[in-house]
Design an enzyme around this catalytic site. Structure first.
Site, PDB file in Angstrom:
ATOM      1  N   HIS A 167       1.181   5.271   0.941  1.00  0.00           N
ATOM      2  CA  HIS A 167       0.352   6.224   1.723  1.00  0.00           C
ATOM      3  C   HIS A 167       0.576   7.677   1.020  1.00  0.00           C
ATOM      4  O   HIS A 167       1.807   7.972   0.592  1.00  0.00           O
ATOM      5  CB  HIS A 167       1.242   6.364   3.111  1.00  0.00           C
ATOM      6  CG  HIS A 167       1.226   5.265   4.053  1.00  0.00           C
ATOM      7  ND1 HIS A 167       0.240   5.311   5.168  1.00  0.00           N
ATOM      8  CD2 HIS A 167       1.646   4.303   4.086  1.00  0.00           C
ATOM      9  CE1 HIS A 167       0.225   4.150   5.734  1.00  0.00           C
ATOM     10  NE2 HIS A 167       1.213   3.437   5.117  1.00  0.00           N
ATOM     11  N   HIS A 202       0.940  -1.311   0.102  1.00  0.00           N
ATOM     12  CA  HIS A 202       0.056  -0.129   0.050  1.00  0.00           C
ATOM     13  C   HIS A 202       1.003   1.227   0.061  1.00  0.00           C
ATOM     14  O   HIS A 202       1.928   1.206   0.533  1.00  0.00           O
ATOM     15  CB  HIS A 202      -0.799   0.250   1.233  1.00  0.00           C
ATOM     16  CG  HIS A 202      -0.322  -0.259   2.343  1.00  0.00           C
ATOM     17  ND1 HIS A 202      -0.015  -1.426   2.871  1.00  0.00           N
ATOM     18  CD2 HIS A 202      -0.362   0.648   3.557  1.00  0.00           C
ATOM     19  CE1 HIS A 202       0.653  -1.255   4.122  1.00  0.00           C
ATOM     20  NE2 HIS A 202       0.503  -0.042   4.577  1.00  0.00           N
TER      21      HIS A 202
END
Length: 129
Positions: free
Chosen positions: A117, A115
């Site tokens: 950010h 992922h």
């Protein structure tokens, strides 16, 4: 920050569905800001900046962290970064933003589903820590 570090040190990679898989499958609610057939972007529940959005691939495909990337993942890795650019524009982060990818325990990764950010809305500092 200590709780994030503790979470990262106690997290382990697994084939079991992650919290992000459950968000993709709409089993856990999230505030979605962008979605297409490959990626999902949603607001972080513990934001570290006025704008803190997580961008994830909808399918993990063995890509639990950046250190696990293989040549076959280049398209989705590029898609994640391009999506970050689109979302930053959508969020009005014209003065700049930061992209972070945590990898492994010492990188403070607590969810083993790659992922990105996207952080913005305030002045970032250097070094990041």
């Amino acid at each position: 920050m200590a709780s994030e570090k503790e979470a990262a040190l106690s997290a382990t990679p697994s084939d079991a569905p992650t919290i992000f898989d459950k968000i993709v499958n709409k089993e856990i609610p999230s505030t979605v800001v962008y979605e297409d057939d490959k990626v999902l972007a949603f607001r972080d529940i513990a934001p570290q900046a006025p704008t803190h959005i997580l961008i994830i691939p909808k399918v993990r495909d063995g890509l639990t962290g950046l250190s696990k990337a293989e040549e076959r993942h280049t398209e989705i890795l590029g898609r994640l970064l391009y999506t970050a650019k689109l979302v930053a524009k959508q969020e009005g982060l014209d003065d700049g933003f930061r992209i972070v990818i945590n990898d492994g325990p010492k990188g403070c990764q607590s969810v083993y589903h790659i992922h990105v950010h996207l952080l913005g809305g305030r002045q970032m500092n250097w070094p990041p820590g």
